[in-house]
Design a protein around this motif. Sequence first.
Motif, mmCIF file in Angstrom:
data_model
loop_
_atom_site.group_PDB
_atom_site.id
_atom_site.type_symbol
_atom_site.label_atom_id
_atom_site.label_comp_id
_atom_site.label_asym_id
_atom_site.label_seq_id
_atom_site.Cartn_x
_atom_site.Cartn_y
_atom_site.Cartn_z
ATOM 1 N N UNK A 178 0.828 -1.199 0.000
ATOM 2 C CA UNK A 178 0.000 0.000 0.000
ATOM 3 C C UNK A 178 0.868 1.257 0.000
ATOM 4 N N UNK A 179 1.887 1.273 0.855
ATOM 5 C CA UNK A 179 2.784 2.435 0.910
ATOM 6 C C UNK A 179 3.509 2.622 -0.415
ATOM 7 N N UNK A 180 4.003 1.535 -0.979
ATOM 8 C CA UNK A 180 4.704 1.634 -2.260
ATOM 9 C C UNK A 180 3.789 2.131 -3.370
ATOM 10 N N UNK A 181 2.544 1.658 -3.384
ATOM 11 C CA UNK A 181 1.586 2.093 -4.395
ATOM 12 C C UNK A 181 1.302 3.581 -4.265
ATOM 13 N N UNK A 182 1.085 4.036 -3.034
ATOM 14 C CA UNK A 182 0.770 5.446 -2.807
ATOM 15 C C UNK A 182 1.899 6.348 -3.284
ATOM 16 N N UNK A 183 3.144 5.938 -3.033
ATOM 17 C CA UNK A 183 4.290 6.762 -3.408
ATOM 18 C C UNK A 183 4.629 6.636 -4.893
ATOM 19 N N UNK A 184 4.580 5.422 -5.427
ATOM 20 C CA UNK A 184 4.970 5.229 -6.829
ATOM 21 C C UNK A 184 3.956 5.833 -7.794
ATOM 22 N N UNK A 185 2.683 5.863 -7.413
ATOM 23 C CA UNK A 185 1.657 6.476 -8.262
ATOM 24 C C UNK A 185 1.630 7.995 -8.139
ATOM 25 N N UNK A 186 2.378 8.516 -7.184
ATOM 26 C CA UNK A 186 2.359 9.951 -6.972
ATOM 27 C C UNK A 186 1.147 10.427 -6.206
ATOM 28 N N UNK A 187 0.428 9.492 -5.578
ATOM 29 C CA UNK A 187 -0.738 9.867 -4.790
ATOM 30 C C UNK A 187 -0.308 10.665 -3.573
ATOM 31 N N UNK A 188 0.816 10.271 -2.980
ATOM 32 C CA UNK A 188 1.465 11.047 -1.936
ATOM 33 C C UNK A 188 2.868 11.390 -2.409
ATOM 34 N N UNK A 189 3.214 12.644 -2.377
ATOM 35 C CA UNK A 189 4.564 13.082 -2.720
ATOM 36 C C UNK A 189 5.329 13.389 -1.445
ATOM 37 N N UNK A 190 6.651 13.546 -1.569
ATOM 38 C CA UNK A 190 7.450 13.915 -0.404
ATOM 39 C C UNK A 190 6.996 15.266 0.149
ATOM 40 N N UNK A 191 6.613 16.178 -0.751
ATOM 41 C CA UNK A 191 6.118 17.481 -0.295
ATOM 42 C C UNK A 191 4.835 17.316 0.514
ATOM 43 N N UNK A 192 3.931 16.427 0.052
ATOM 44 C CA UNK A 192 2.708 16.159 0.796
ATOM 45 C C UNK A 192 3.030 15.639 2.193
ATOM 46 N N UNK A 193 3.983 14.692 2.256
ATOM 47 C CA UNK A 193 4.326 14.073 3.532
ATOM 48 C C UNK A 193 4.982 15.067 4.481
ATOM 49 N N UNK A 194 5.866 15.908 3.944
ATOM 50 C CA UNK A 194 6.501 16.916 4.801
ATOM 51 C C UNK A 194 5.454 17.863 5.377
ATOM 52 N N UNK A 195 4.525 18.296 4.516
ATOM 53 C CA UNK A 195 3.476 19.202 4.962
ATOM 54 C C UNK A 195 2.600 18.535 6.014
ATOM 55 N N UNK A 196 2.233 17.275 5.776
ATOM 56 C CA UNK A 196 1.390 16.545 6.721
ATOM 57 C C UNK A 196 2.120 16.348 8.040
#
Length: 209
Positions: A178-196
Amino acid sequence: MPAYLELRSAAVAKPLVLDRDRLTVGREPHNDVPLPDDPRASRIHASFERYGTGWCLHDLGSRNGTFVNGQRIWRERVLHDGDEIHIGTARIVYHPGSAGAALTEGGAGLLRLTPREFDVLAALCCPVLAGDMFTEPASTKDIAELLVVTQTAVKQHLGHLYDKFGIDVPHEQRRTRLANEALSRGILTLADLRSWAARHGTGAERKIP
């Protein structure tokens, strides 16, 4: 603060609040965002549409295309904070405001996530901020402690996410997939994660050099 668009040119940056569920952009004057003097814009070029607490951009069969961060879109595209959109010669930057987004994109279409599902997914992926390589996603216990909920609630939300992402692997591999899918599809970006992470005070964003 509501979501808004920033229309940019060499001389000015003009904000436009997204206060309706749908706004169109194009050369015709009846568009919500008219571009009457832009020869590269189609009459009705594209639309911004609200989905839950997020926004999506649709190309409406334009002649010269609609671009997000330099990539032409051929269907709807979920928007993230700071995305730069080119429609004709116009430059438009999207800002989600303070509400955040609970809409993501994956596979052949849109994944509509509840705010809590979005939080669980972000918490799951947060360990990527601790280093250069993604190793293990957060455990159910870690997610529960971070979000101040029970592990049972986290497992229920993860179950919904597995269904929405089409995760069909052995039980012990599901969180990693699930984590790999979210990151590889661009559903969550590093910018999203930093902001969150910054909003939730995890301190994970401080580990990034």
